[in-house]
Design a protein around this motif. Sequence first.
Motif, PDB file in Angstrom:
ATOM      1  N   VAL A   1       0.865  -1.185   0.000  1.00 43.48           N
ATOM      2  CA  VAL A   1       0.000   0.000   0.000  1.00 43.48           C
ATOM      3  C   VAL A   1       0.895   1.225   0.000  1.00 43.48           C
ATOM      4  O   VAL A   1       1.523   1.532   0.998  1.00 43.48           O
ATOM      5  CB  VAL A   1      -0.922   0.001   1.232  1.00 43.48           C
ATOM      6  N   LEU A   2       0.966   1.896  -1.160  1.00 44.89           N
ATOM      7  CA  LEU A   2       1.775   3.096  -1.303  1.00 44.89           C
ATOM      8  C   LEU A   2       0.856   4.297  -1.193  1.00 44.89           C
ATOM      9  O   LEU A   2      -0.022   4.481  -2.022  1.00 44.89           O
ATOM     10  CB  LEU A   2       2.487   3.094  -2.649  1.00 44.89           C
ATOM     11  N   VAL A   3       1.091   5.122  -0.158  1.00 47.12           N
ATOM     12  CA  VAL A   3       0.260   6.296   0.059  1.00 47.12           C
ATOM     13  C   VAL A   3       1.010   7.511  -0.431  1.00 47.12           C
ATOM     14  O   VAL A   3       2.012   7.888   0.142  1.00 47.12           O
ATOM     15  CB  VAL A   3      -0.093   6.464   1.551  1.00 47.12           C
ATOM     16  N   ALA A   4       0.629   8.115  -1.530  1.00 47.75           N
ATOM     17  CA  ALA A   4       1.340   9.259  -2.098  1.00 47.75           C
ATOM     18  C   ALA A   4       1.012  10.521  -1.337  1.00 47.75           C
ATOM     19  O   ALA A   4      -0.069  10.669  -0.803  1.00 47.75           O
ATOM     20  CB  ALA A   4       0.966   9.431  -3.559  1.00 47.75           C
ATOM     21  N   GLY A   5       1.997  11.489  -1.340  1.00 44.55           N
ATOM     22  CA  GLY A   5       1.781  12.783  -0.714  1.00 44.55           C
ATOM     23  C   GLY A   5       1.183  13.728  -1.713  1.00 44.55           C
ATOM     24  O   GLY A   5       0.047  13.581  -2.153  1.00 44.55           O
TER      25      GLY A   5
ATOM     26  N   ILE B   1       7.016  10.471  -1.902  1.00 38.27           N
ATOM     27  CA  ILE B   1       6.333   9.199  -1.949  1.00 38.27           C
ATOM     28  C   ILE B   1       6.192   8.701  -0.524  1.00 38.27           C
ATOM     29  O   ILE B   1       7.171   8.609   0.210  1.00 38.27           O
ATOM     30  CB  ILE B   1       7.111   8.173  -2.783  1.00 38.27           C
ATOM     31  N   SER B   2       4.947   8.376  -0.112  1.00 39.56           N
ATOM     32  CA  SER B   2       4.697   7.910   1.241  1.00 39.56           C
ATOM     33  C   SER B   2       4.371   6.428   1.207  1.00 39.56           C
ATOM     34  O   SER B   2       3.552   5.984   0.403  1.00 39.56           O
ATOM     35  CB  SER B   2       3.526   8.691   1.864  1.00 39.56           C
ATOM     36  N   VAL B   3       5.039   5.669   2.073  1.00 36.28           N
ATOM     37  CA  VAL B   3       4.842   4.225   2.136  1.00 36.28           C
ATOM     38  C   VAL B   3       4.637   3.839   3.588  1.00 36.28           C
ATOM     39  O   VAL B   3       5.440   4.187   4.453  1.00 36.28           O
ATOM     40  CB  VAL B   3       6.077   3.478   1.560  1.00 36.28           C
ATOM     41  N   ASP B   4       3.522   3.102   3.874  1.00 34.10           N
ATOM     42  CA  ASP B   4       3.281   2.710   5.264  1.00 34.10           C
ATOM     43  C   ASP B   4       4.198   1.554   5.651  1.00 34.10           C
ATOM     44  O   ASP B   4       4.887   0.965   4.826  1.00 34.10           O
ATOM     45  CB  ASP B   4       1.811   2.365   5.488  1.00 34.10           C
ATOM     46  N   ALA B   5       4.200   1.241   6.939  1.00 34.09           N
ATOM     47  CA  ALA B   5       5.159   0.275   7.473  1.00 34.09           C
ATOM     48  C   ALA B   5       4.993  -1.108   6.850  1.00 34.09           C
ATOM     49  O   ALA B   5       5.980  -1.779   6.513  1.00 34.09           O
ATOM     50  CB  ALA B   5       5.027   0.196   8.994  1.00 34.09           C
ATOM     51  N   SER B   6       3.762  -1.558   6.695  1.00 32.06           N
ATOM     52  CA  SER B   6       3.548  -2.893   6.131  1.00 32.06           C
ATOM     53  C   SER B   6       4.017  -2.959   4.682  1.00 32.06           C
ATOM     54  O   SER B   6       4.576  -3.961   4.244  1.00 32.06           O
ATOM     55  CB  SER B   6       2.069  -3.274   6.237  1.00 32.06           C
ATOM     56  N   ALA B   7       3.793  -1.878   3.929  1.00 34.31           N
ATOM     57  CA  ALA B   7       4.225  -1.857   2.534  1.00 34.31           C
ATOM     58  C   ALA B   7       5.743  -1.831   2.432  1.00 34.31           C
ATOM     59  O   ALA B   7       6.324  -2.464   1.556  1.00 34.31           O
ATOM     60  CB  ALA B   7       3.632  -0.653   1.821  1.00 34.31           C
ATOM     61  N   ARG B   8       6.399  -1.113   3.354  1.00 31.56           N
ATOM     62  CA  ARG B   8       7.866  -1.069   3.333  1.00 31.56           C
ATOM     63  C   ARG B   8       8.454  -2.459   3.544  1.00 31.56           C
ATOM     64  O   ARG B   8       9.429  -2.838   2.905  1.00 31.56           O
ATOM     65  CB  ARG B   8       8.384  -0.115   4.401  1.00 31.56           C
ATOM     66  N   GLN B   9       7.820  -3.219   4.421  1.00 34.47           N
ATOM     67  CA  GLN B   9       8.295  -4.567   4.663  1.00 34.47           C
ATOM     68  C   GLN B   9       8.037  -5.466   3.460  1.00 34.47           C
ATOM     69  O   GLN B   9       8.884  -6.276   3.089  1.00 34.47           O
ATOM     70  CB  GLN B   9       7.605  -5.138   5.906  1.00 34.47           C
ATOM     71  N   SER B  10       6.894  -5.316   2.828  1.00 35.15           N
ATOM     72  CA  SER B  10       6.575  -6.141   1.661  1.00 35.15           C
ATOM     73  C   SER B  10       7.495  -5.833   0.494  1.00 35.15           C
ATOM     74  O   SER B  10       7.883  -6.730  -0.265  1.00 35.15           O
ATOM     75  CB  SER B  10       5.112  -5.913   1.249  1.00 35.15           C
ATOM     76  N   LEU B  11       7.852  -4.568   0.324  1.00 30.91           N
ATOM     77  CA  LEU B  11       8.713  -4.170  -0.787  1.00 30.91           C
ATOM     78  C   LEU B  11      10.195  -4.403  -0.500  1.00 30.91           C
ATOM     79  O   LEU B  11      11.015  -4.281  -1.402  1.00 30.91           O
ATOM     80  CB  LEU B  11       8.493  -2.687  -1.119  1.00 30.91           C
ATOM     81  N   GLY B  12      10.525  -4.712   0.752  1.00 34.06           N
ATOM     82  CA  GLY B  12      11.924  -4.948   1.095  1.00 34.06           C
ATOM     83  C   GLY B  12      12.759  -3.683   1.034  1.00 34.06           C
ATOM     84  O   GLY B  12      13.934  -3.725   0.658  1.00 34.06           O
ATOM     85  N   ILE B  13      12.165  -2.540   1.403  1.00 31.81           N
ATOM     86  CA  ILE B  13      12.902  -1.276   1.354  1.00 31.81           C
ATOM     87  C   ILE B  13      13.945  -1.249   2.474  1.00 31.81           C
ATOM     88  O   ILE B  13      13.637  -1.458   3.642  1.00 31.81           O
ATOM     89  CB  ILE B  13      11.935  -0.085   1.481  1.00 31.81           C
ATOM     90  N   ARG B  14      15.178  -1.001   2.078  1.00 30.76           N
ATOM     91  CA  ARG B  14      16.288  -0.925   3.028  1.00 30.76           C
ATOM     92  C   ARG B  14      16.948   0.446   2.914  1.00 30.76           C
ATOM     93  O   ARG B  14      17.233   0.913   1.815  1.00 30.76           O
ATOM     94  CB  ARG B  14      17.302  -2.026   2.742  1.00 30.76           C
TER      95      ARG B  14
END
Length: 412
Positions: free
Chosen positions: A19-23, A92-105
């Motif tokens: 879930v990518l939440v845009a600003g 670009i705003s990304v919630d915590a669950s989406a960051r984990q799913s996308l593997g953002i490091r």
Amino acid sequence: MTDAKTTAARWRAALMAAVLVAGGGGYWLGQRDKNETVAGSATGDPGKILYYYDPMFPNQKFDQPGKSPFMDMQLVPKYADGSGANAASPGISVDASARQSLGIRVVAAEMGSLAATLDVTGTVDFNQRDVAIVQARSGGFVERVYRLAPGDVVRAGAPIADLQSPEWGGAQTEYLSVKRLGRPDLTAAARQRLRLMGMPEAVIAQVDRSGRTSGTMTVRAPIGGVIQTLGARAGVTLAAGQTLAEISGLGTVWLNAALPEAQAGAVQVGQRASAKLTAFPGETFAGRVVAILPTAAADSRTLTVRVELANSGGRLRPGMFASVALGGDTKPALLVPSEAVIRTGTRTIVMLEMGDGRYHPAQVETGREGGGKTEILRGLAAGEKVVASGQFLLDSEASLTGIAVRPLDNAK
């Protein structure tokens, strides 16, 4: 075909789970009900839908909701910029669950040491500064040639040919006559004349000791090395200054390495270098850069870097292939992981973490690379955090939503 559809469906499922939440110009990726009712911002205020699109093919726009013609999934609405509570903080705003799913490091830019080491290839060549030309000092003829041929390796002082010079015989007779007069000044002048004719001191000393003339002289190799040319042949008449042989020394050799012109600024004369050859596994030969040739090869766009190597025992032979490490001094630099750098062809950017799950593209100017790290010359400050994994998806969304890239001049 079934495997391709299954793979595509799995990718699509992973994207829909994020879930990518845009600003200011982002979007929501999430579940949609059958009426395509969407929550557009943190305040619950729905934004204006500009069009619908498939995130896998973001350049294709649709006026109505429905299933994507490319994938078996629903189209995603695109909202107008400026809606929502985060409009004042573009990115670009990304919630915590989406960051984990996308593997953002995320990794912080930090000061470190980066050695200016470049790995290139080259070939061994003769040291063209270590060349000896053997010539006839006066006219005469070749009386004898020793068993030599071009390509032979000779030691310093090895005989090459015996020359007969009638001019030397006449000069030596005159010298002995003047010497008998007992006039030191005249004797010194006559001896100097012999030297000017090119007669070696050893020959003059022999005439002094024996009191007899000798117009024969043995020409010897002034240095050890390889005979490149041999013009001496028995019975050949010689003119003064005629070349008898050319010898290339083997005490040192040149290693001509091909350096890409884009990295020419990283190499300097005097810089150390090391070479490895397949002929000598496990050995490293140390040297230094003695020249960078001024002309670039038009076909390969490379410069020739000349490295001088010691050649103990003559083991390094011209024509051998070598891998070369051109190393400079270790210098402090602002470093980020090389995987965090996105090169678009026209500029280089990184994705900055702005805090609260927000990300923004920033232009950077890069320098050296090594050990998985890239030097940042401009565009970042120590401590700023960049995305090292998952940044390409964020960059694609930033481009799609029209978020302006932070220019170099606006960096901290």
